[in-house]
Design a protein around this motif. Structure first.
Motif: not given
Ligand code: FDP
Length: 326
Positions: A59-74
């Motif tokens: 898991v890249q830091k950016l993968d993790d960051f991206s997942n959290n952002i998209i999930m929070d906005l959904c």
């Protein structure tokens, strides 16, 4: 830049209020990711978290960051009932009263992060089957024919959001002056033929014999069909497909010899790209079947894919029907 219609206005005119809300939330997420991708160094987002995801990948830091952002906005959209991501092993209920089920690859092409090459986000949306309350796997395991909207964002030399709600494929570019998306291409059509083939040719000896025969055909000399074709492979599906939408050709991640599944994920890579491709007049198969007809059986299921111009995908099917010796 010459500004076309804004995304919000376009959705207001072409989609229901709830679907607009869903898409605008994902679009907000892609803006945040576009900013993060462009500022990865100063935001200290390069490198890995030291963890491994459900696919067994680092898991890249950016993968993790991206997942959290998209999930929070959904979640904050209020209309997203269920969420599945490449980065999460299980599904999540975000809003028990929500309508939509979102499957997403938050950061496709993570191998490109550290070399400043294009990456993207891919998503597909279906309506839930279960009544209000927690979502179930059944809500996610719907064939591509049930998709109500799908799309991707590419974070390349510019950021472009591409989606369809079932009436054509539309592209919106992110304007860095006001951080808003504006329409730049509407009703995109993939040419019926093309002169580009795209696959990890280094793996050719591992792929099914039909793929080898197809590549031999692409690289053979034939004046009438302008062969040999050019090989282009960026190594991020989102970027290889973005080129395919605009320039034509075919993208392949075939099954390995003796197997039926490929590397890419059915729910959040193959189905959304197949949906967009058919909306743009192209075709998408797993080697023998139309991808949108496949009934998914697992959340993180893999699938072989041959996708792009109609005539090139038809050629692959002809080789498959004729049969080749292994
Ligand atoms: P990545 O592993 O870098 O995330 O999603 C999988 C994917 O990228 C696709 O985006 C890309 O098309 C493919 O894998 C690349 O796989 P290879 O390295 O095997 O070519």
């Amino acid at each position: 830049m010459q500004k076309g219609k804004s995304l919000a206005k376009f959705l207001q005119e072409t989609a229901s209020a709830d679907l607009s809300r869903m898409l605008l939330s994902i679009a907000e997420g892609t803006k945040a990711l576009s900013h993060a991708v462009r500022n990865i160094g100063v935001l200290n987002l390069s490198g890995s978290t030291g963890e491994t995801n459900v696919q067994g990948e680092t898991v890249q830091k950016l993968d993790d960051f991206s997942n959290n952002i998209i999930m929070d906005l959904c979640r904050s959209s209020g209309v997203c009932a269920g969420f599945l991501s490449e980065e999460n092993e299980g599904l999540a209920t975000l809003s028990e009263a929500g309508t939509y089920i979102v499957s997403v690859d938050p950061l496709d092409g993570s191998g490109n992060i550290d070399i400043a090459a294009p990456v993207g986000t891919i998503f597909s949306i279906v309506e839930r089957i279960s009544p209000h309350g927690p979502v179930s796997a059944e809500d996610f395991l719907q064939p591509g024919e049930k998709v109500v909207a799908a799309g991707y964002a590419i974070y390349g030399s510019s950021t472009i959001l591409v989606f369809s709600t079932g009436s054509g494929v539309h592209m919106f570019s992110l304007n860095s002056d006001d951080n808003q998306y504006y329409k730049t291409h509407t009703n995109v059509t993939i040419p019926s033929n093309g002169k580009i083939y795209s696959l990890n040719q280094g793996n050719l000896s591992k792929f099914e014999p039909v793929a080898q025969q197809f590549v031999a055909w692409c690289t053979a000399h034939d004046k009438a069909t302008s062969r040999p074709y050019s090989l282009r492979y960026i190594g991020a599906m989102v970027a290889d497909m973005h080129r395919t939408f605009l320039k034509g050709g075919v993208f392949l991640y075939p099954a390995a010899k003796g197997e039926t599944k490929g590397k890419l994920r059915l729910l959040y890579e193959c189905i959304p790209m197949a949906y967009l491709t058919e909306q743009a007049g192209g075709r998408a198969i797993n080697g023998s079947r139309r991808i949108l007809e496949i009934q998914p059986t697992e959340l993180h299921e893999r699938c072989a894919i041959i996708i792009g111009c109609r005539d090139l995908v038809a050629r692959y099917l002809e080789f498959a029907a004729a049969g080749v010796d292994a």
